[in-house]
Design an enzyme around this catalytic site. Structure first.
Site, PDB file in Angstrom:
ATOM      1  N   PRO A   1       0.832  -1.207   0.000  1.00  0.00           N
ATOM      2  CA  PRO A   1       0.000   0.000   0.000  1.00  0.00           C
ATOM      3  C   PRO A   1       0.867   1.257   0.000  1.00  0.00           C
ATOM      4  O   PRO A   1       1.863   1.325   0.713  1.00  0.00           O
ATOM      5  CB  PRO A   1      -0.790  -0.098   1.308  1.00  0.00           C
ATOM      6  CG  PRO A   1      -0.568  -1.463   1.834  1.00  0.00           C
ATOM      7  CD  PRO A   1       0.658  -2.010   1.209  1.00  0.00           C
ATOM      8  N   GLU A   2       0.479   2.221  -0.825  1.00  0.00           N
ATOM      9  CA  GLU A   2       1.206   3.483  -0.886  1.00  0.00           C
ATOM     10  C   GLU A   2       0.250   4.606  -0.455  1.00  0.00           C
ATOM     11  O   GLU A   2      -0.794   4.317   0.136  1.00  0.00           O
ATOM     12  CB  GLU A   2       1.768   3.691  -2.306  1.00  0.00           C
ATOM     13  CG  GLU A   2       2.747   2.568  -2.685  1.00  0.00           C
ATOM     14  CD  GLU A   2       3.312   2.667  -4.100  1.00  0.00           C
ATOM     15  OE1 GLU A   2       3.389   3.781  -4.642  1.00  0.00           O
ATOM     16  OE2 GLU A   2       3.669   1.615  -4.658  1.00  0.00           O
ATOM     17  N   ARG A  13      14.677  -2.855  -7.784  1.00  0.00           N
ATOM     18  CA  ARG A  13      13.264  -2.540  -8.002  1.00  0.00           C
ATOM     19  C   ARG A  13      12.805  -2.852  -9.412  1.00  0.00           C
ATOM     20  O   ARG A  13      13.400  -2.386 -10.375  1.00  0.00           O
ATOM     21  CB  ARG A  13      13.012  -1.048  -7.756  1.00  0.00           C
ATOM     22  CG  ARG A  13      13.157  -0.654  -6.322  1.00  0.00           C
ATOM     23  CD  ARG A  13      12.977   0.845  -6.184  1.00  0.00           C
ATOM     24  NE  ARG A  13      13.192   1.256  -4.810  1.00  0.00           N
ATOM     25  CZ  ARG A  13      12.279   1.179  -3.870  1.00  0.00           C
ATOM     26  NH1 ARG A  13      11.075   0.711  -4.147  1.00  0.00           N
ATOM     27  NH2 ARG A  13      12.555   1.566  -2.646  1.00  0.00           N
ATOM     28  N   LYS A  32       3.456   6.558   3.968  1.00  0.00           N
ATOM     29  CA  LYS A  32       2.699   5.304   3.891  1.00  0.00           C
ATOM     30  C   LYS A  32       2.266   4.826   5.275  1.00  0.00           C
ATOM     31  O   LYS A  32       1.879   3.678   5.441  1.00  0.00           O
ATOM     32  CB  LYS A  32       3.536   4.221   3.210  1.00  0.00           C
ATOM     33  CG  LYS A  32       4.033   4.606   1.825  1.00  0.00           C
ATOM     34  CD  LYS A  32       4.943   3.511   1.268  1.00  0.00           C
ATOM     35  CE  LYS A  32       5.837   4.039   0.163  1.00  0.00           C
ATOM     36  NZ  LYS A  32       6.865   3.067  -0.218  1.00  0.00           N
TER      37      LYS A  32
END
Ligand SMILES: [Zn+2]
Length: 254
Positions: free
Chosen positions: A2-3, A244, A58
């Protein structure tokens, strides 16, 4: 993970359910999910009311009437469920906070946590965070001058929480796609027009995601490797920047 938009959604959904309510009971099933001993953790919660919920980057911050604060980070796989005992999710819970008959269940907090801070100690925790991108004071000029001081690849800069709060792997890719800029670009090569496009896209994508209550099925590039670009139909590519995963359209982004 979740951001900013997902946590903003949690804040909006949870606030009317728990604000002003008194904690009646706390269960800790996983000691690693908290940062102090279970007994003082429970002791500082039971009998106290939640005064408000705030999102920082966050994190969700549950403010208690006493001024103390619970800081939640869901990390990968964490989620919350609010309901009665008979609606209890069929999953292991790490922490449960009861408000009378209704319970806030914390699930999947393997890497995530719910940490206790006093008013005095919270600054150490969140003082390092960069500006909130959707706050009124955050302007295109501020963003441009912050970028002018940076060197290196765009994506790692966008996800650096000390630079800007709340953007992670998914939204950094979505913002770059919306702006038509490759996340692999070196920021020192970005022109003034590209930077203002990036600022506009950052605000647009985050606002849009909040309006959807999160973005998952709406992602245009993130986690869509080999699927057709929604703009030009060419295959979305995946590359790695450091560790990433990064998704982009080679045709729509320069
Ligand atoms: Zn495309």
């Amino acid at each position: 993970m979740p951001e900013l938009p997902e946590m903003e959604n949690y804040k909006n959904l949870l606030s009317p359910l728990v604000i002003g309510r008194t904690v009646t009971h706390v269960d800790i099933n996983r000691i690693k999910s908290i940062n102090i001993e279970p007994e003082p953790f429970k002791g500082s919660l039971v009998g106290q009311r939640i005064s408000h919920i705030e999102r920082k980057a966050k994190h969700l911050l549950f403010h208690l009437d006493t001024g103390n604060i619970l800081v939640l980070h869901l990390m990968l796989g964490g989620l919350m469920f609010f309901g009665r005992e008979e609606e209890r999710p069929k999953r292991t819970t790490q922490i449960e906070i009861a408000f009378g008959e209704e319970i806030l269940y914390f699930i999947g907090l393997r890497l995530g946590y719910l940490h206790f801070y006093t008013k005095e100690s919270i600054e150490m925790k969140i003082g390092q965070l960069g500006p909130e991108p959707l706050e009124n004071g955050f302007t295109s000029n501020q963003f441009t001058s912050m970028m002018a001081k940076k060197r290196g690849t765009l994506k790692p800069i966008l996800v650096d929480q000390r630079f800007i709060s709340g953007i992670g792997n998914c939204y950094s890719d979505e913002i770059c796609f919306h702006a038509g800029i490759l996340p692999t670009r070196n920021v020192k090569d970005l022109g003034a027009q590209e930077l203002s496009k990036l600022f506009y896209s950052l605000q647009f994508v985050l606002h849009e995601a909040i309006s959807y209550g999160g973005y998952d099925p709406k992602c245009r590039v993130y986690d869509r490797e080999n699927e057709p670009c929604l703009r030009c139909n060419q295959a979305i590519l995946q590359d790695k920047i450091g560790s990433r995963k990064t998704f982009f359209c080679r045709n729509c982004q320069n």
